[in-house]
Design a protein around this motif. Structure first.
Motif, PDB file in Angstrom:
ATOM      1  N   PHE A  25       0.820  -1.212   0.000  1.00  0.00           N
ATOM      2  CA  PHE A  25       0.000   0.000   0.000  1.00  0.00           C
ATOM      3  C   PHE A  25       0.857   1.267   0.000  1.00  0.00           C
ATOM      4  O   PHE A  25       0.439   2.294  -0.530  1.00  0.00           O
ATOM      5  N   LEU A  26       2.064   1.195   0.550  1.00  0.00           N
ATOM      6  CA  LEU A  26       2.977   2.331   0.469  1.00  0.00           C
ATOM      7  C   LEU A  26       3.446   2.524  -0.966  1.00  0.00           C
ATOM      8  O   LEU A  26       3.449   3.643  -1.499  1.00  0.00           O
ATOM      9  N   GLN A  27       3.834   1.413  -1.623  1.00  0.00           N
ATOM     10  CA  GLN A  27       4.330   1.487  -2.995  1.00  0.00           C
ATOM     11  C   GLN A  27       3.234   1.904  -3.968  1.00  0.00           C
ATOM     12  O   GLN A  27       3.464   2.728  -4.864  1.00  0.00           O
ATOM     13  N   ALA A  28       2.038   1.358  -3.800  1.00  0.00           N
ATOM     14  CA  ALA A  28       0.979   1.576  -4.784  1.00  0.00           C
ATOM     15  C   ALA A  28       0.235   2.886  -4.583  1.00  0.00           C
ATOM     16  O   ALA A  28      -0.157   3.547  -5.557  1.00  0.00           O
ATOM     17  N   PHE A  29       0.025   3.283  -3.332  1.00  0.00           N
ATOM     18  CA  PHE A  29      -0.848   4.419  -3.073  1.00  0.00           C
ATOM     19  C   PHE A  29      -0.245   5.484  -2.158  1.00  0.00           C
ATOM     20  O   PHE A  29      -0.912   6.464  -1.827  1.00  0.00           O
ATOM     21  N   LEU A  61       3.959 -13.500   0.675  1.00  0.00           N
ATOM     22  CA  LEU A  61       3.968 -13.044  -0.713  1.00  0.00           C
ATOM     23  C   LEU A  61       2.738 -12.192  -1.010  1.00  0.00           C
ATOM     24  O   LEU A  61       2.755 -11.343  -1.905  1.00  0.00           O
ATOM     25  N   GLY A  62       1.683 -12.434  -0.261  1.00  0.00           N
ATOM     26  CA  GLY A  62       0.459 -11.674  -0.442  1.00  0.00           C
ATOM     27  C   GLY A  62      -0.454 -11.902   0.737  1.00  0.00           C
ATOM     28  O   GLY A  62      -0.338 -12.909   1.448  1.00  0.00           O
ATOM     29  N   ALA A  63      -1.351 -10.946   0.961  1.00  0.00           N
ATOM     30  CA  ALA A  63      -2.270 -11.062   2.092  1.00  0.00           C
ATOM     31  C   ALA A  63      -3.555 -10.305   1.779  1.00  0.00           C
ATOM     32  O   ALA A  63      -3.555  -9.328   1.020  1.00  0.00           O
ATOM     33  N   ARG A 114       4.863  -6.994  -5.382  1.00  0.00           N
ATOM     34  CA  ARG A 114       5.015  -6.699  -6.812  1.00  0.00           C
ATOM     35  C   ARG A 114       5.834  -7.752  -7.550  1.00  0.00           C
ATOM     36  O   ARG A 114       5.691  -7.922  -8.762  1.00  0.00           O
ATOM     37  N   ARG A 115       6.663  -8.489  -6.810  1.00  0.00           N
ATOM     38  CA  ARG A 115       7.465  -9.543  -7.457  1.00  0.00           C
ATOM     39  C   ARG A 115       6.629 -10.747  -7.840  1.00  0.00           C
ATOM     40  O   ARG A 115       7.095 -11.603  -8.592  1.00  0.00           O
TER      41      ARG A 115
END
Length: 272
Positions: A25-29, A61-63, A114-115
């Motif tokens: 969320f920091l990277q995307a928004f 890897l995701g949540a 993102r990876r």
């Protein structure tokens, strides 16, 4: 890479889920730790995390964050859509979706590192999170789900056959760093049917939980994982009626039958 899908239960698993959520969320928004705490901190006790964990490193890897309703049935998405910029009537929105007075859970965030957003292995992380959201909420007795999704993610999930529909009266608006997000709602029981009808190729993964590179123990998605469920979070199931006691003095046709009881948000970064 030994990957597992589960509901985060231990402090370590929950920390890994929060870490990938915060990073994405920091990277995307541009949502800083302070913003995340302000937005999600009040819901910490009612949050449950569906997470894909790398057992070797302990990282996620995701949540996806589920927020369970409080005693009034309120969750973050419903509180947010009642205010700016949408100012929707929550009772009308629930009534329009046939969810008035029924347990509704909040898919408050969906975040994939993102990876792991491309290629077959990366796509499977998103599919696994969707399965975990569907299966856990269904097993716990949630009747509906709400969310506020970045429109790019909304298009992706709809293309996967997930039947998110815009809430009655909702339009796409700027929200928490997303230039265009839409409040959405769906019936839990409609998810499996919709995916089987529109994307049968994805049904083994999203509906059945069959993956090539991610291990799943069904018990890791059972109710009770992540913490006990508040009464307001689950359906009011009809009381079970005891089966008639068998007459051991001699067989005779039964005169009663036991009633059947149903068992019951912005890459992929999404947030509400």
């Amino acid at each position: 890479m030994p990957l597992r899908l589960l509901i985060a239960h231990s402090p370590t698993e929950r920390a890994a889920a929060r870490e990938v959520e915060a990073r994405v969320f920091l990277q995307a928004f541009g949502n800083t730790p302070e913003v995340m705490e302000e937005e999600y901190g009040p819901y910490g006790d009612r949050s449950r995390f569906v997470v894909v964990i790398d057992d070797a490193s302990g990282s996620a890897l995701g949540a996806a964050r589920l927020i369970l309703p409080d005693g009034t049935g309120m969750v973050k998405t419903l509180a947010d859509v009642a205010g700016e910029p949408w100012r929707l009537s929550v009772p009308d929105s629930l009534r329009a979706a046939d969810l008035a007075g029924r347990p509704v859970w909040d898919v408050a965030s969906l975040a994939v590192d993102r990876r792991y957003r491309s290629g077959a292995a990366g796509a499977e992380v998103t599919l696994a999170l969707c399965h975990g959201l569907f299966q856990y909420s269904r097993l716990c007795g949630a009747d509906g789900l709400v969310t506020i999704l970045d429109d790019r993610v909304l298009r992706l999930l709809r293309a996967m056959g997930v039947p998110w529909a815009a809430m009655a009266g909702a339009t796409s608006r700027e929200y928490l760093g997303s230039p265009a997000s839409t409040p959405c709602i769906c019936l839990v029981d409609a998810i499996g049917e919709s995916i089987r009808a529109t994307r049968p190729d994805l049904a083994p993964a999203v509906v059945e939980g069959v993956f090539r590179s991610i291990a799943l123990d069904p018990a890791d998605l059972f109710p009770g994982r992540g913490g006990s469920l508040p009464e307001a979070a689950v359906s009011r199931q009809p009381a079970r009626t005891a089966a008639p006691r068998r007459d051991t003095s001699g067989w005779r046709p039964p005169t009663h039958r036991r009633p059947e009881v149903a068992v019951s948000s912005p890459g992929t970064a999404a947030g509400s």
